[in-house]
Motif scaffolding. Structure first.
Motif, PDB file in Angstrom:
ATOM      1  N   SER A 182       0.670  -1.140   0.128  1.00 42.98           N
ATOM      2  CA  SER A 182       0.117  -0.032   0.038  1.00 42.98           C
ATOM      3  C   SER A 182       0.871   1.185  -0.083  1.00 42.98           C
ATOM      4  CB  SER A 182      -0.917   0.171   1.321  1.00 42.98           C
ATOM      5  OG  SER A 182      -0.193   0.068   2.452  1.00 42.98           O
TER       6      SER A 182
ATOM      7  N   GLU B 130      -0.488  -4.060  -6.339  1.00 37.82           N
ATOM      8  CA  GLU B 130      -1.515  -3.939  -5.042  1.00 37.82           C
ATOM      9  C   GLU B 130      -2.669  -4.779  -5.306  1.00 37.82           C
ATOM     10  OE1 GLU B 130      -2.691  -2.053  -0.698  1.00 37.82           O
ATOM     11  OE2 GLU B 130      -2.444  -0.791  -2.707  1.00 37.82           O
ATOM     12  N   THR B 131      -3.493  -4.180  -6.421  1.00 42.80           N
ATOM     13  CA  THR B 131      -4.938  -4.726  -6.841  1.00 42.80           C
ATOM     14  C   THR B 131      -4.887  -6.339  -7.234  1.00 42.80           C
ATOM     15  OG1 THR B 131      -5.813  -2.452  -7.471  1.00 42.80           O
ATOM     16  CG2 THR B 131      -6.826  -4.342  -8.334  1.00 42.80           C
TER      17      THR B 131
ATOM     18  N   GLN C 169      -4.302  -8.409  -4.290  1.00 43.80           N
ATOM     19  CA  GLN C 169      -5.224  -8.627  -3.441  1.00 43.80           C
ATOM     20  C   GLN C 169      -6.396  -9.621  -4.338  1.00 43.80           C
ATOM     21  OE1 GLN C 169      -6.534  -4.533  -2.953  1.00 43.80           O
ATOM     22  NE2 GLN C 169      -5.396  -4.277  -1.133  1.00 43.80           N
ATOM     23  N   ARG C 170      -6.476  -9.538  -5.602  1.00 45.20           N
ATOM     24  CA  ARG C 170      -7.500 -10.286  -6.184  1.00 45.20           C
ATOM     25  C   ARG C 170      -6.785 -11.869  -6.077  1.00 45.20           C
ATOM     26  NH1 ARG C 170      -8.129  -6.743 -11.570  1.00 45.20           N
ATOM     27  NH2 ARG C 170      -9.760  -5.429 -10.901  1.00 45.20           N
TER      28      ARG C 170
ATOM     29  N   GLN D  41      -5.041 -13.085  -3.711  1.00 51.21           N
ATOM     30  CA  GLN D  41      -5.257 -13.823  -2.270  1.00 51.21           C
ATOM     31  C   GLN D  41      -6.854 -13.920  -2.011  1.00 51.21           C
ATOM     32  OE1 GLN D  41      -4.010 -10.646   0.483  1.00 51.21           O
ATOM     33  NE2 GLN D  41      -2.273 -12.043   1.089  1.00 51.21           N
ATOM     34  N   ARG D  42      -7.755 -13.058  -2.819  1.00 57.00           N
ATOM     35  CA  ARG D  42      -8.989 -13.245  -2.645  1.00 57.00           C
ATOM     36  C   ARG D  42      -9.547 -14.608  -3.187  1.00 57.00           C
ATOM     37  NH1 ARG D  42     -12.353 -13.114   0.842  1.00 57.00           N
ATOM     38  NH2 ARG D  42     -11.835 -11.485   1.498  1.00 57.00           N
TER      39      ARG D  42
ATOM     40  N   THR E 221      -4.110 -17.805   3.892  1.00 56.93           N
ATOM     41  CA  THR E 221      -4.696 -16.454   3.180  1.00 56.93           C
ATOM     42  C   THR E 221      -5.416 -15.747   4.086  1.00 56.93           C
ATOM     43  OG1 THR E 221      -6.453 -17.848   2.472  1.00 56.93           O
ATOM     44  CG2 THR E 221      -5.246 -17.641   0.855  1.00 56.93           C
TER      45      THR E 221
ATOM     46  N   GLU F 185      -4.417 -11.916   4.872  1.00 58.16           N
ATOM     47  CA  GLU F 185      -5.252 -10.905   4.678  1.00 58.16           C
ATOM     48  C   GLU F 185      -5.550 -10.129   6.046  1.00 58.16           C
ATOM     49  OE1 GLU F 185      -8.652 -12.716   3.167  1.00 58.16           O
ATOM     50  OE2 GLU F 185      -7.966 -12.954   1.213  1.00 58.16           O
TER      51      GLU F 185
END
Length: 270
Positions: A13, A40-41, A44-45, A47-48, A106, A110
């Motif tokens: 971030s 970063e996006t 995050q995707r 990880q999700r 994960t 997170e």
């Protein structure tokens, strides 16, 4: 430079401060920050996706396991079919373990895992790990010794500490030579507490050590493929979640020592 160091430390971030002027340096800063936002996006995707996929896979694997167990218990199943079904059951067990480890990893990465810290007797923790591996140790003819002061305590999440030590000790047992020796040791020094698991097994090539804590990484020349490839990633996350770190010392063909270093503020109640 400071922003780059922060990002390299794992904080995606972080951004580079905007330049005061709209010159070439300002354009470069804006471009780099846009690139970092995309990275970063994407992370995050990823990880999700890993978390969602692991969650969704739990039900079908559980159904497969239930049907396999039912068929194994059927009196009409012949010997050849039983062997095939037992193989299926083994793979279901392995898949369930992978899914559980991915969910743990994960959720931890997170920040969705809330640590439940308490004062832990380190020797009791290590003795419990040794006891849970007694059958595996006997089968492999491996001697496990615990060298931990009875007064040594740690302020940490007991469930995670147990999982971390189990992962490290299971690895040491798995890759030890038949009739070998594994040692579980802990001590306190000026910077905190160190817990070390060492073995006299097959060791790890030097060039492979930097990659050991990556998900699904295996040392093909020194490791078989029966594990999940997630155990050491979880060890690394648990150590970092407690403000600690993991170091590895190994000589190929002679053995390995993995040490978890916990800071002083992790040894006493807050």
């Amino acid at each position: 430079i400071r922003s780059a160091e922060t990002i390299a430390g794992g904080d995606l971030s972080a951004r580079i401060p905007k330049a005061p002027a709209k010159d070439e340096l300002g354009e470069l800063t804006d471009t780099l920050n846009a690139m970092l936002a995309n990275v970063e996006t994407a992370f995050q995707r990823e990880q999700r996706f890993t978390s969602d996929a692991s969650h969704e896979l739990r039900t079908p694997v559980a159904v497969l396991r239930a049907y396999t167990e039912s068929l194994l218990a059927d009196a009409g199943t012949n010997a050849e079919q039983s062997v095939s079904l037992q193989t299926m059951l083994t793979e279901c067990d392995r898949m369930q373990k992978i899914i559980a480890q991915l969910l743990t990893l994960t959720r931890g990465q997170e920040g969705r895992y809330l640590l439940q810290k308490e004062i832990i007797c380190v020797k009791g923790l290590c003795d419990g790990v040794a006891e849970s591996l007694a059958e595996q140790l006997e089968e492999s003819d491996i001697r496990l010794t615990v060298d931990v002061p009875s007064w040594l305590t740690l302020f940490a999440d007991q469930s995670l500490m147990t999982q971390m030590l189990l992962n490290l000790t299971e690895n040491a047992v798995k890759y030890s030579k038949h009739g070998g020796h594994v040692q579980l040791k802990a001590w306190q020094d000026g910077s905190g507490i160190t817990v070390q698991v060492s073995d006299d097994g097959i060791g790890i090539p030097k060039e492979c050590i930097p990659f050991l804590f990556e998900r699904f990484y295996r040392v093909d020349t020194a490791r078989d493929r029966s594990g999940t490839g997630l155990g050491l990633s979880i060890v690394d996350w648990i150590a970092k979640a407690h403000g600690g770190s993991v170091t590895v010392e190994s000589q190929f063909g002679q053995g390995t020592a993995m040490s978890v270093h916990m800071p002083c503020d992790g040894t006493l109640p807050s």
